[in-house]
Design a protein around this motif. Structure first.
Motif, PDB file in Angstrom:
ATOM      1  N   GLU A 171       0.901  -1.155  -0.012  1.00  0.00           N
ATOM      2  CA  GLU A 171      -0.131  -0.203  -0.019  1.00  0.00           C
ATOM      3  C   GLU A 171       0.895   1.237  -0.097  1.00  0.00           C
ATOM      4  OE1 GLU A 171      -3.366   0.193  -0.248  1.00  0.00           O
ATOM      5  OE2 GLU A 171      -3.269  -1.736  -0.588  1.00  0.00           O
ATOM      6  N   TRP A 205      -8.023  -2.632   4.981  1.00  0.00           N
ATOM      7  CA  TRP A 205      -7.992  -3.514   3.902  1.00  0.00           C
ATOM      8  C   TRP A 205      -6.841  -3.199   2.846  1.00  0.00           C
ATOM      9  CZ3 TRP A 205      -8.083  -0.893  -0.880  1.00  0.00           C
ATOM     10  CH2 TRP A 205      -8.578   0.420  -0.843  1.00  0.00           C
ATOM     11  N   ARG A 224      -7.606  -3.662  -5.796  1.00  0.00           N
ATOM     12  CA  ARG A 224      -9.106  -2.939  -5.938  1.00  0.00           C
ATOM     13  C   ARG A 224      -9.950  -3.769  -6.520  1.00  0.00           C
ATOM     14  NH1 ARG A 224      -4.856  -1.196  -2.844  1.00  0.00           N
ATOM     15  NH2 ARG A 224      -4.967   0.905  -2.356  1.00  0.00           N
ATOM     16  N   CYS A 231     -12.155  -5.769  -4.349  1.00  0.00           N
ATOM     17  CA  CYS A 231     -13.011  -4.943  -3.439  1.00  0.00           C
ATOM     18  C   CYS A 231     -14.381  -5.294  -3.713  1.00  0.00           C
ATOM     19  CB  CYS A 231     -12.923  -3.458  -3.201  1.00  0.00           C
ATOM     20  SG  CYS A 231     -11.026  -3.169  -2.661  1.00  0.00           S
ATOM     21  N   TRP A 259     -16.805  -6.848  -0.487  1.00  0.00           N
ATOM     22  CA  TRP A 259     -18.014  -5.965   0.173  1.00  0.00           C
ATOM     23  C   TRP A 259     -19.289  -6.731   0.004  1.00  0.00           C
ATOM     24  CZ3 TRP A 259     -16.779  -1.173  -3.430  1.00  0.00           C
ATOM     25  CH2 TRP A 259     -15.563  -0.579  -2.956  1.00  0.00           C
ATOM     26  N   GLY A 287     -11.139   5.251   2.201  1.00  0.00           N
ATOM     27  CA  GLY A 287      -9.933   5.144   1.175  1.00  0.00           C
ATOM     28  C   GLY A 287      -9.367   6.424   1.051  1.00  0.00           C
ATOM     29  N   ASP A 303      -6.708   7.545  -4.702  1.00  0.00           N
ATOM     30  CA  ASP A 303      -6.559   6.025  -5.171  1.00  0.00           C
ATOM     31  C   ASP A 303      -7.897   5.924  -6.209  1.00  0.00           C
ATOM     32  OD1 ASP A 303      -6.824   3.340  -5.342  1.00  0.00           O
ATOM     33  OD2 ASP A 303      -6.520   3.153  -3.455  1.00  0.00           O
ATOM     34  N   PHE A 319      -9.731   2.488  -6.563  1.00  0.00           N
ATOM     35  CA  PHE A 319     -10.770   2.250  -5.406  1.00  0.00           C
ATOM     36  C   PHE A 319     -12.027   3.388  -5.552  1.00  0.00           C
ATOM     37  CE2 PHE A 319     -12.002   3.929  -1.243  1.00  0.00           C
ATOM     38  CZ  PHE A 319     -12.573   2.760  -0.762  1.00  0.00           C
ATOM     39  N   ALA A 342     -14.156   1.630  -8.378  1.00  0.00           N
ATOM     40  CA  ALA A 342     -15.011   0.549  -7.605  1.00  0.00           C
ATOM     41  C   ALA A 342     -16.138   0.990  -6.931  1.00  0.00           C
ATOM     42  CB  ALA A 342     -14.138  -0.342  -6.801  1.00  0.00           C
TER      43      ALA A 342
END
Length: 381
Positions: A177, A243, A247, A250, A254, A270, A274, A277, A280
């Motif tokens: 990350e 988390w 990505r 994800c 969820w 987040g 990103d 992310f 998403a």
């Protein structure tokens, strides 16, 4: 009657247990002393970290505590030294004597020579009077089951029954990350073990680790999430505490987590930069908002902070900067070159007066708004 003798000290290994009991008596009075806070926050309440527990004792009895845990924050281009502060408490009968304030003043003196930042778990007036400010922005999203695709053939998601056994795989994902704490596998293992404590961060159900595997990949974990059952405005929901990983996996996590807990809404956070992310979340028709980081922040050592942030600033603005002292608690910002990105003149090279203003200029929403790792992931102190 003789006056009570108040002593201020940094703990030794033999003091940790009774300081944990002090913390429990204030924050977890419904639990057996020693079974709550010390288990929930094992990095802080460890024999190895004893020297970073500051306390006041009256006639040898601990009555006030400030817990610290030194760490290094990973940001683009480098690392920033920091110390996290939490578990600040005083027994009711000894309040109004400014014991915690005196401990924190000593902490500022002790850590300023070698540490850039102080991260505080709350935003009380006590902290703000010492120059702590809100900092940074992050994305918070509510993901509804109805907005997620009905099925995903690419990912297999399941609970991780023994997360400590998977710590090597989880640690690799976390270490990839861009914003995170430096965390050894041993520290990660301690944090995963803390999820089983009786009342983890005042949650009625212990958090659970979930992981996604690719059906066509090498069989390794592609992403993970630590999820916790919570109540959002009176409604049952789920919160993702931490988390990491792919990505693209994800949404599958969820959906599985929402079904696992039998709820309709999940909250996840987040970083504003990103894009994968955010994509998403958009595809999941999530409700997005920008919120400040949890807690507050204060610069401890301006020159060290500027030096450690220089690679990060250069990656964002095209140039690093330094702070030149201008009298007591005042600094001039000096850029190594004109910032490549357009900034208002008052943000480029201001004369900054006061610790709060300095911290705000670096991390506040009206300043450079430099991003730092979330302060309420598993490393929370």
């Amino acid at each position: 009657m003789a006056a009570e003798k108040i002593e201020f000290a940094r703990a030794r290994a033999q003091d940790v247990a009774r300081l944990g009991e002090l913390s429990d008596s204030v924050f977890r009075p419904q639990l057996i002393p020693g079974t709550g806070m010390p288990k929930e926050f094992p990095l802080a309440f460890s024999a190895e970290n004893a020297h970073n527990l500051y306390f006041a004792a009256v006639d040898g009895r601990p009555v006030s505590l400030v817990a610290l845990y030194p760490s290094r924050l990973v940001v683009p281009g480098g690392h920033v030294s920091a110390v996290s502060m939490g578990s600040v408490c005083t027994l009711p009968e000894f309040r109004e004597q400014h014991l915690a304030s005196q401990l924190i003043h000593q902490i500022l003196t002790d850590f300023s020579p070698h540490t850039s930042l102080l991260l505080v778990s709350g935003g009380r007036g006590l902290y703000r009077r010492l120059g702590c400010v809100d900092f940074g922005e992050r994305v918070e999203a509510d993901v509804a089951l109805a907005g997620l695709p009905a099925g995903d053939t690419e990912w297999v998601v399941n609970p991780v029954p023994e997360p400590e056994a998977e710590v090597a795989a989880l640690s690799r994902l976390y270490a990839a990350e861009p914003y995170r704490y430096e965390r050894s596998e041993a520290e990660f293992r301690m944090l995963l073990r803390s999820l089983r404590t009786p009342l983890f961060r005042m949650r009625p159900v212990p958090p659970q680790v979930f992981a996604a595997w690719s059906r066509t990949g090498d069989g390794g974990i592609a992403a993970y999430a630590v999820a916790s059952f919570v109540l959002h405005e009176g409604r049952a929901g789920v919160e993702i505490l931490e988390w990491a990983g792919r990505r693209a996996a994800c949404p599958a996590i969820w959906r599985y987590v929402l079904s696992y807990y039998g709820v309709e809404v999940l909250r996840v956070r987040g970083y504003v930069h990103d894009e994968a992310f955010l994509d998403a979340l958009t595809q999941a028709e999530a409700i997005l908002r920008r919120v400040p980081n949890q807690g507050t922040i204060r610069v401890l050592n301006p020159s060290r902070c500027a030096m450690e942030l220089r690679p990060y600033a250069a990656s964002v603005f095209g140039a690093g900067f330094s702070f030149e002292p201008r009298g007591e608690e005042a600094w001039q910002v000096v850029w190594e070159a004109p910032p490549a990105l357009r900034l208002p003149e008052e943000r480029k090279a201001p004369l900054i007066a006061g610790w709060a203003a300095l911290s705000e200029w670096l991390f506040g929403s009206q300043g450079l708004c430099l991003t730092l790792p979330h302060t309420d992931d598993l490393n929370y102190v």
